[in-house]
Scaffold this active site. Sequence first.
Site, mmCIF file in Angstrom:
data_model
loop_
_atom_site.group_PDB
_atom_site.id
_atom_site.type_symbol
_atom_site.label_atom_id
_atom_site.label_comp_id
_atom_site.label_asym_id
_atom_site.label_seq_id
_atom_site.Cartn_x
_atom_site.Cartn_y
_atom_site.Cartn_z
ATOM 1 N N GLN A 1 30.132 16.613 46.738
ATOM 2 C CA GLN A 1 28.483 16.534 46.583
ATOM 3 C C GLN A 1 28.296 15.050 46.004
ATOM 4 O OE1 GLN A 1 25.336 19.330 45.385
ATOM 5 N NE2 GLN A 1 25.851 18.645 43.346
ATOM 6 N N GLN A 50 19.525 24.604 50.830
ATOM 7 C CA GLN A 50 21.062 24.370 50.692
ATOM 8 C C GLN A 50 21.913 25.712 51.070
ATOM 9 O OE1 GLN A 50 20.824 22.393 46.852
ATOM 10 N NE2 GLN A 50 22.704 23.390 46.344
ATOM 11 N N SER A 83 30.757 28.101 36.274
ATOM 12 C CA SER A 83 29.916 28.081 37.446
ATOM 13 C C SER A 83 28.714 29.139 37.358
ATOM 14 C CB SER A 83 30.715 28.381 38.662
ATOM 15 O OG SER A 83 29.974 28.598 39.753
ATOM 16 N N SER A 84 27.682 29.032 37.609
ATOM 17 C CA SER A 84 26.741 30.047 37.539
ATOM 18 C C SER A 84 27.127 31.349 38.500
ATOM 19 C CB SER A 84 25.537 29.783 38.255
ATOM 20 O OG SER A 84 24.703 28.542 37.402
ATOM 21 N N MET A 120 20.008 23.865 39.682
ATOM 22 C CA MET A 120 19.242 25.014 40.057
ATOM 23 C C MET A 120 19.146 26.138 38.979
ATOM 24 S SD MET A 120 20.655 25.527 43.907
ATOM 25 C CE MET A 120 22.492 26.284 43.655
ATOM 26 N N GLY A 121 18.950 25.707 37.805
ATOM 27 C CA GLY A 121 19.059 26.587 36.367
ATOM 28 C C GLY A 121 19.980 27.927 36.307
ATOM 29 N N HIS A 142 26.176 22.422 32.650
ATOM 30 C CA HIS A 142 24.747 21.679 32.951
ATOM 31 C C HIS A 142 24.329 21.152 31.684
ATOM 32 C CE1 HIS A 142 24.378 25.404 35.757
ATOM 33 N NE2 HIS A 142 23.948 24.497 36.649
ATOM 34 N N VAL A 144 33.442 20.899 33.207
ATOM 35 C CA VAL A 144 33.728 21.836 31.857
ATOM 36 C C VAL A 144 34.198 23.289 32.177
ATOM 37 C CG1 VAL A 144 32.409 22.967 30.047
ATOM 38 C CG2 VAL A 144 31.490 20.762 30.659
HETATM 39 P P1 AMP Z 1 23.909 23.409 40.285
HETATM 40 O O1 AMP Z 1 22.894 24.179 39.142
HETATM 41 O O2 AMP Z 1 25.099 24.682 40.454
HETATM 42 O O3 AMP Z 1 23.303 22.899 41.360
HETATM 43 O O4 AMP Z 1 24.458 22.233 39.279
HETATM 44 C C1 AMP Z 1 23.812 21.303 38.803
HETATM 45 C C2 AMP Z 1 24.662 20.149 38.243
HETATM 46 O O5 AMP Z 1 25.551 20.744 37.454
HETATM 47 C C3 AMP Z 1 25.600 19.743 39.541
HETATM 48 O O6 AMP Z 1 25.719 18.373 39.317
HETATM 49 C C4 AMP Z 1 26.883 20.255 39.130
HETATM 50 O O7 AMP Z 1 28.035 19.489 39.726
HETATM 51 C C5 AMP Z 1 26.925 20.285 37.641
HETATM 52 N N1 AMP Z 1 27.838 21.291 37.101
HETATM 53 C C6 AMP Z 1 28.110 22.522 37.651
HETATM 54 N N2 AMP Z 1 28.958 23.215 36.786
HETATM 55 C C7 AMP Z 1 29.557 22.208 36.063
HETATM 56 C C8 AMP Z 1 30.616 22.405 35.175
HETATM 57 N N3 AMP Z 1 31.487 23.534 34.933
HETATM 58 N N4 AMP Z 1 31.128 21.228 34.593
HETATM 59 C C9 AMP Z 1 30.375 20.013 34.916
HETATM 60 N N5 AMP Z 1 29.320 20.221 35.787
HETATM 61 C C10 AMP Z 1 28.873 21.193 36.148
#
Ligand code: AMP
Length: 288
Positions: free
Chosen positions: A162, A61, A194-195, A30-31, A37, A185
């Site tokens: 997920q 979502q 996390s964003s 989702m950027g 990411h 990570v």
């Molecule tokens: P999102 O942009 O939040 O939808 O995340 C996109 C992808 O990045 C998803 O597969 C998440 O599980 C992964 N992701 C998000 N945060 C992390 C993190 N801290 N470590 C590894 N993968 C991540």
Amino acid sequence: MIQVFTTLKEILHARSSRDSSASIGFVPTMGNLHQGHLRLLQEGLKHHEQIFLSIFVNPKQFGPQEDFLKYPRTLEEDLNKISTLLSLPDYQGKDVFIFAPKDVEEIFPPGFSSSISVGEITKKFCGKSRPGHFDGVTTVVYQLFSLISPHTAYFGQKDFQQVLVIKKMIQDLSLPVQIKMIPTVRQENGLALSSRNQYLNTSEQEKALVLFHTLKYIADLIGKESWQKAKEKVQEFISQTLQDSAWEYLEVCQQKDLSPPADNTHQLVILGAFRLGKTRLIDNILIN
Ligand code: AMP
């Protein structure tokens, strides 16, 4: 090199004109990219001739009271981060194709009325507190898989439920896509990237560590003994912890389907969701 596609037409053209023998990796996001990411992208770059990364804040979502409108949209910075990554010696000469739909209609055109719903596994944990969330995820991921036709898609362990939901969709619908799960990570202090961390003020950032520390404490209890021996202690600790209403859930389950562990289960996952003000954080630790 980065190439950006912003319309359905462009992405379909790219799919039809590409080398059919090339191995295609895909990272849906989702950027508002962070190192989590980028780890997924790095893994994809290592294994595929062509790698696609999508940047799409998927309205389906988000629940009606959730943060869809305020979710951070930072396309220019995201592209800069990917360019910086591609300038590293390991990735020089590699291409990344970005699919950043210019609006929601590029993915869900007017009149779009289909939905993918995976069932059982989407009803617990995050699915319980966010009704419809996983249907939104599977519907967009199915749509993106159709548009990009990847051989392998990369997802983060951070969203462990997920990953299971997507794997179940792939199995049920016999989709020709392999899933690779990449470990979470974290910041040095343990907080999972996390964003949504940027919604937290300094004192909330401190408090957010409770989530990881609690999961770690339970992992250590089980790691020292085995589930069978530790379970009473763990269950007691969990029920005390859940007295704090900031916890939405905290549970130990089987990795394969998030069902309750049997005494001889070896592959466990500890899952937690914790609220700080309006921000909801999730995390998990795997025990093998
Ligand atoms: P999102 O942009 O939040 O939808 O995340 C996109 C992808 O990045 C998803 O597969 C998440 O599980 C992964 N992701 C998000 N945060 C992390 C993190 N801290 N470590 C590894 N993968 C991540």
